[in-house]
Enzyme design. Structure first.
Site, PDB file in Angstrom:
ATOM      1  N   LEU A  32     -12.935  -5.127   1.311  1.00  0.00           N
ATOM      2  CA  LEU A  32     -13.547  -5.128  -0.025  1.00  0.00           C
ATOM      3  C   LEU A  32     -14.255  -3.798  -0.270  1.00  0.00           C
ATOM      4  CD1 LEU A  32     -14.249  -6.903  -2.574  1.00  0.00           C
ATOM      5  CD2 LEU A  32     -16.494  -7.176  -1.515  1.00  0.00           C
ATOM      6  N   ASP A  33     -14.831  -3.227   0.794  1.00  0.00           N
ATOM      7  CA  ASP A  33     -15.599  -1.980   0.666  1.00  0.00           C
ATOM      8  C   ASP A  33     -14.753  -0.815   0.162  1.00  0.00           C
ATOM      9  OD1 ASP A  33     -14.552  -2.618   3.369  1.00  0.00           O
ATOM     10  OD2 ASP A  33     -15.022  -0.495   3.732  1.00  0.00           O
TER      11      ASP A  33
ATOM     12  N   GLY B 168       3.346   5.169  11.887  1.00  0.00           N
ATOM     13  CA  GLY B 168       2.598   6.316  11.364  1.00  0.00           C
ATOM     14  C   GLY B 168       2.959   6.663   9.931  1.00  0.00           C
TER      15      GLY B 168
ATOM     16  N   ASP C  36      -0.188  -5.728   7.511  1.00  0.00           N
ATOM     17  CA  ASP C  36      -1.306  -4.772   7.523  1.00  0.00           C
ATOM     18  C   ASP C  36      -2.504  -5.243   6.703  1.00  0.00           C
ATOM     19  OD1 ASP C  36       0.421  -2.988   8.933  1.00  0.00           O
ATOM     20  OD2 ASP C  36       1.324  -2.457   7.015  1.00  0.00           O
ATOM     21  N   GLU C  37      -2.736  -6.533   6.670  1.00  0.00           N
ATOM     22  CA  GLU C  37      -3.840  -7.074   5.862  1.00  0.00           C
ATOM     23  C   GLU C  37      -5.180  -6.958   6.563  1.00  0.00           C
ATOM     24  OE1 GLU C  37      -1.246  -8.900   6.843  1.00  0.00           O
ATOM     25  OE2 GLU C  37      -0.100  -9.591   5.099  1.00  0.00           O
ATOM     26  N   GLY C  38      -5.152  -6.519   7.823  1.00  0.00           N
ATOM     27  CA  GLY C  38      -6.403  -6.491   8.588  1.00  0.00           C
ATOM     28  C   GLY C  38      -6.515  -7.737   9.465  1.00  0.00           C
ATOM     29  N   LYS C  39      -5.357  -8.295   9.822  1.00  0.00           N
ATOM     30  CA  LYS C  39      -5.357  -9.500  10.675  1.00  0.00           C
ATOM     31  C   LYS C  39      -6.034  -9.235  12.006  1.00  0.00           C
ATOM     32  CE  LYS C  39      -0.824  -9.949  10.463  1.00  0.00           C
ATOM     33  NZ  LYS C  39      -0.497  -8.972   9.432  1.00  0.00           N
TER      34      LYS C  39
ATOM     35  N   ALA D  14       5.329  -5.084  15.092  1.00  0.00           N
ATOM     36  CA  ALA D  14       3.938  -5.303  14.693  1.00  0.00           C
ATOM     37  C   ALA D  14       3.036  -4.229  15.303  1.00  0.00           C
ATOM     38  CB  ALA D  14       3.485  -6.676  15.164  1.00  0.00           C
ATOM     39  N   GLY D  15       1.926  -3.980  14.658  1.00  0.00           N
ATOM     40  CA  GLY D  15       0.971  -3.025  15.205  1.00  0.00           C
ATOM     41  C   GLY D  15      -0.438  -3.459  14.869  1.00  0.00           C
ATOM     42  N   HIS D  16      -1.244  -3.668  15.877  1.00  0.00           N
ATOM     43  CA  HIS D  16      -2.640  -4.067  15.671  1.00  0.00           C
ATOM     44  C   HIS D  16      -3.541  -3.070  16.358  1.00  0.00           C
ATOM     45  CE1 HIS D  16      -1.703  -8.649  15.206  1.00  0.00           C
ATOM     46  NE2 HIS D  16      -1.251  -7.914  14.218  1.00  0.00           N
TER      47      HIS D  16
ATOM     48  N   GLN E 259       3.166  -9.408  10.824  1.00  0.00           N
ATOM     49  CA  GLN E 259       3.671  -9.051   9.482  1.00  0.00           C
ATOM     50  C   GLN E 259       2.997  -9.927   8.431  1.00  0.00           C
ATOM     51  OE1 GLN E 259       6.563  -9.566  11.952  1.00  0.00           O
ATOM     52  NE2 GLN E 259       5.939  -7.543  12.577  1.00  0.00           N
TER      53      GLN E 259
ATOM     54  N   THR F  11      11.188  -0.652  11.060  1.00  0.00           N
ATOM     55  CA  THR F  11      10.418   0.089  12.055  1.00  0.00           C
ATOM     56  C   THR F  11      11.341   0.652  13.145  1.00  0.00           C
ATOM     57  OG1 THR F  11      10.070  -1.918  13.344  1.00  0.00           O
ATOM     58  CG2 THR F  11       8.392  -1.383  11.705  1.00  0.00           C
TER      59      THR F  11
END
Ligand code: IMP
Length: 439
Positions: free
Chosen positions: A320-321, A290, A9-12, A35-37, A212, A124
């Site tokens: 970063l925001d 979820g 979940d790093e924002g890949k 996985a979930g994108h 992952q 999961t």
């Protein structure tokens, strides 16, 4: 190659989407429907589990490699979902004929072992662990097996049914299920190894997409609180059939803070209001399950480990925001054992030691200024620049890409991962360890 450098979940998805727009082939190499994108294109939101999000670009061929595990029902559901939104995967989606299948038996086994466990992993429940376990135990069923004559496919199922102590009566319905799924999957199955090598020889650009993250890698993560595959860079070779020398730049995606879903050690976790604020501002809810994500400060010890085990060449730092409105921001530069006082600069292997560790923090002054409108490194508030330079210094790796919002334009490219000259005039001097070495 893009890999997750934390616990997933790093924002890949955003980074992969941005790179996929310039790739000819995008290949997944491990994991499955765990996985979930989420990717937003225009007004439409797409959720991906197995199919690389590159499918949204009409010129891109998408590969699901041999190292992945495929739940045919989920994959076919995803294909149908894309079709409903006007995207046709046929012809561009290529599924390895050597990938292992997640059968309903695997999903059941996953749920049962979680329910029965004294200390559940918090999976999961997509059947991932049992599918990989059966693969290694040589009991698995591969996509190619779906094309085998009845007698030999049945033989594979007999072995698996015996392993799960299933009654004879379970065999025929499973054989029928496999036949049905096989018929629908057949047009997508192919030798993806040859496909990738041919693409490479033809000078095509291939993007490897890890699922992952490093902390969930079965070898290098916080075992046993991991997923059952190699989410790290090496997995791309075993999971696609490319040699290590054929992979170019490896980019590790990291959030400017840390999150984790499921159980397992997480030294910088914040169980207080600060953690709640990170979760709220960062919308930290799992795409697949979820579930609320656990949140904490950036963990440079875990990230340092990720730099090593993936051979990271660059970092894509996301979200970063989310840190825009904190007075103080901490970064764990090491761990300290609460009782022995011993310090660790990378995660210790012993689970009890890892669990007894507390972070050693370096504290940074927050910038208390919105960053989302910044378009180059020099636009960022000074304290934010300082924070980024510190991360690069601690990890000794340059930050190639910085994400400061969900939009495409909210991405600062400091060094193009494909090695192209930067049209924006952005400087490669923005965030590098060498810059910091002199300060
Ligand atoms: P499994 O992969 O379903 O077996 O779950 C094992 C661990 O990996 C659990 O802690 C899950 O929450 C975590 N996990 C699996 N896939 C992802 C993902 O895509 N993002 C974040 N965590 C994941």
């Amino acid at each position: 190659m893009v890999v997750g450098a934390q616990w997933g979940d790093e924002g890949k998805a955003k980074i992969v989407d941005w790179l996929a727009s310039r790739a000819d082939v995008v290949a997944r190499y491990q994991g499955g429907a765990n996985a979930g994108h989420t990717v937003r294109h225009g007004d439409t939101t797409y959720k991906f589990h197995l199919i690389p999000s590159g499918i949204l670009y009409p010129h891109t061929t998408c590969v699901i490699g041999s190292g992945t595990v495929i739940d045919p029902e989920r994959l076919l559901e995803e294909i149908a979902g894309l079709r409903a939104k006007g995207i046709e995967p046929a012809g561009r989606l290529k599924v390895s004929n050597r990938a292992h299948l997640t059968l309903p038996w695997h999903r059941d086994a996953d749920a049962k072992s979680e329910q029965g466990a004294a200390k559940p992993i918090g999976t999961t429940k997509r059947g991932i662990g049992p599918t990989y376990a059966d693969k290694i135990a040589r009991l698995g069923v591969r996509t190619a097996d779906l094309l085998e004559p009845d007698a030999s496919l049945r033989q594979r199922l007999v072995g698996l049914a015996a392993h799960y102590n299933l009654a004879e009566a379970e065999l025929d319905p499973m054989l029928a299920w496999c036949r049905e799924q096989g018929q629908q999957l057949a047009p997508y199955l192919t030798d993806t190894v040859s496909l990738l090598h041919e693409a490479r020889k033809a000078g095509k650009r291939i993007l490897f997409e890890g699922a992952q993250g490093t902390g969930l890698d079965v070898d290098f993560g916080t075992y046993p609180y991991v997923t059952s595959s190699n989410a790290t860079a090496g997995g791309a070779c075993t999971g696609t059939g490319m040699g290590p020398g054929q992979v170019g730049r490896v980019i590790g995606v990291m959030k400017a803070y840390t999150t984790r879903v499921g159980e397992g050690p997480f030294p910088t976790e914040l169980l207080d209001d600060t953690g709640k604020r990170l979760a709220e501002v960062g919308h930290e809810i799992g795409t697949t399950t979820g579930r609320a994500r656990r949140c904490g400060w950036f963990d440079a010890a875990a990230a340092r480990w990720a730099v090593m085990v993936n051979g990271l060449d660059g970092i894509a730092l996301t979200k970063l925001d989310v840190l825009d409105a904190f007075d103080e921001i901490n970064v764990a530069v090491a761990y300290r054992h609460r009782e022995t006082g011993e310090q660790y600069t990378v995660p210790p292997a012993q689970l009890s030691v890892m669990e007894a560790c507390e972070p050693v923090y370096e504290t940074f002054t927050g910038w208390n200024t919105p960053t989302t409108a910044c378009r180059q490194f020099s636009d960022l508030p000074e304290q934010a620049q300082h924070y980024l330079q510190a991360i690069s210094r601690l990890l000794q790796v340059p930050i190639d890409v910085l994400s400061i919002g969900p939009g495409r334009e909210e991405t600062l490219v400091l060094q193009d991962p494909f090695g192209e000259a930067l049209a924006s005039g952005a400087s490669t001097e923005g965030i590098t360890p060498s810059l910091l070495a002199s300060t």
